[in-house]
Design an enzyme around this catalytic site. Structure first.
Site, PDB file in Angstrom:
ATOM      1  CG  ASP A 135     -52.213  29.517  31.458  1.00  0.00           C
ATOM      2  OD1 ASP A 135     -51.575  28.468  31.516  1.00  0.00           O
ATOM      3  OD2 ASP A 135     -51.840  30.564  32.001  1.00  0.00           O
ATOM      4  CD  GLN A 136     -50.989  26.509  36.123  1.00  0.00           C
ATOM      5  OE1 GLN A 136     -51.012  25.525  36.863  1.00  0.00           O
ATOM      6  NE2 GLN A 136     -50.343  27.615  36.456  1.00  0.00           N
ATOM      7  CD  GLN A 184     -48.553  24.515  33.567  1.00  0.00           C
ATOM      8  OE1 GLN A 184     -48.749  24.675  32.370  1.00  0.00           O
ATOM      9  NE2 GLN A 184     -48.154  25.493  34.350  1.00  0.00           N
ATOM     10  CG  HIS A 191     -49.360  31.719  28.446  1.00  0.00           C
ATOM     11  ND1 HIS A 191     -48.613  32.866  28.344  1.00  0.00           N
ATOM     12  CD2 HIS A 191     -48.468  30.702  28.377  1.00  0.00           C
ATOM     13  CE1 HIS A 191     -47.335  32.557  28.237  1.00  0.00           C
ATOM     14  NE2 HIS A 191     -47.218  31.248  28.243  1.00  0.00           N
TER      15      HIS A 191
END
Length: 339
Positions: free
Chosen positions: A282-283, A102, A303
């Site tokens: 959130d990624q 990530q 998040h």
């Protein structure tokens, strides 16, 4: 150059703040100081896993880093020039390989040739996305917006020994406009991974998940994977489009409970009818300032809000979050205009 300061205790106050901050620092070439890192956690400061993330990004951008030691609650990151070179990162524990990935995925926007990175650590560990999620959901979604990366799982790694090995190839990329709101064409797939343990455990996990899915009107395709390695573990990963769930086996937890738990988490996401689950949302946030992107998500987590906080520190951009209720769908829309 002006230094960005970020409060590492903001909202969920986890390592995600560090991962996102150093990644965006490398891309924008803006130095960043992160204070109060994981201040409210049981073991505050940087862990081996966070150090691995920062080390990976610093290798790519030839950064000067202060405070990169275990337990440090302050980190200063001075990015240098992006260097497109291959390298290896050993987390030295069963720390999450997925979280390191990530950290480095956004670097695709700044490299000029392919970069191959080998990461050693945990592929399937608690409190982080399984490597199967990154491969089958995260990278699949990112392809739609122009990020083309490839993952090869060479070895599985479980807590506490780790020993998993994953290779990721980053390719020079540019973000495209994209919009995806509701989930359609549901075909549920999955994998039960088993390393060094009795195959009957895998079969019981698969049967439990399959029975639950069949009773709910789905016809799943769940594969069994049996491997040998230096660490032992078992678990299941279920997914469809950009929605996934998983559950790891552990002592005292029945195999049937593992399969059922994964089903319940997946079903909860599916009932919203939104295209993107709460874990992927959130990624995606760090990529959204680079183009006009609009996504429909099942719910807004801390998040997601934390990553928005960090991203808005680096870019002159504001995220919009709106409640979405249309027909049977019920969730949220996140959007922003690219800078």
């Amino acid at each position: 150059m002006f230094m960005i300061t970020i409060d590492g205790s903001y909202l969920e106050g986890g390592g995600q703040i560090v991962r996102t901050a150093v990644s965006l620092s490398a891309i924008t070439k803006k130095p960043v100081k992160i204070i109060n890192i994981r201040k409210n956690r049981k073991n505050p400061g940087l862990s081996n896993q966070h150090i691995a993330c920062v080390s990976a990004v610093s290798k790519i951008c030839n950064a000067k880093v202060e405070g990169l030691i275990k337990g440090s609650e302050t980190l200063v990151f001075y990015p240098g020039e992006i260097i497109s070179k291959n390298f290896e990162i050993d987390i030295k524990t069963a720390g999450s390989i997925s979280l390191v990935i990530q950290s480095i995925l956004p670097i695709s926007l700044a490299i000029d040739k392919n970069v191959e990175i080998t990461i050693i650590g945990g592929t399937n560990v608690e409190f982080s996305p399984p490597i199967d999620y990154i491969k089958n959901i995260t990278l699949k979604f990112l392809e739609n917006i122009g990020i083309n990366s490839e993952i090869t799982i060479l070895k599985r790694g479980f807590f506490p020994k780790g020993g998993g090995i994953v290779k990721i190839t980053l390719k020079p990329s540019k973000i495209n406009q994209y919009e995806l709101i509701e989930n359609e064409n549901i075909e549920i797939k999955g994998i039960v991974f088993n390393q060094n343990l009795d195959e009957n455990i895998s079969k019981r996990i698969r049967k439990s998940a399959s029975d639950e899915l069949l009773n709910s009107g789905f016809c799943p395709e769940i594969k069994l994977e049996k491997t040998n390695g230096e660490s032992s573990g078992v678990g299941i990963f279920l997914y469809t489009n950009y929605i996934g769930s998983d559950c790891l086996g552990k002592k005292g937890l029945l195999s049937e409970a593992v399969g059922k738990t994964a089903f319940e988490k997946l079903f909860e996401e599916l009932t919203t009818k939104m295209a993107i689950d709460s874990h992927l949302a959130d990624q995606i946030i760090p990529f959204m300032p680079f183009s006009d992107i609009k996504i429909g998500v099942s719910k807004i987590t801390n998040h997601t809000l934390t990553n928005i906080y960090v991203v808005e520190k680096f870019f002159d951009v504001k995220f919009n979050i709106k409640k979405y209720e249309e027909k049977n769908a019920n969730g949220y829309i996140i959007s922003t205009k690219g800078v």
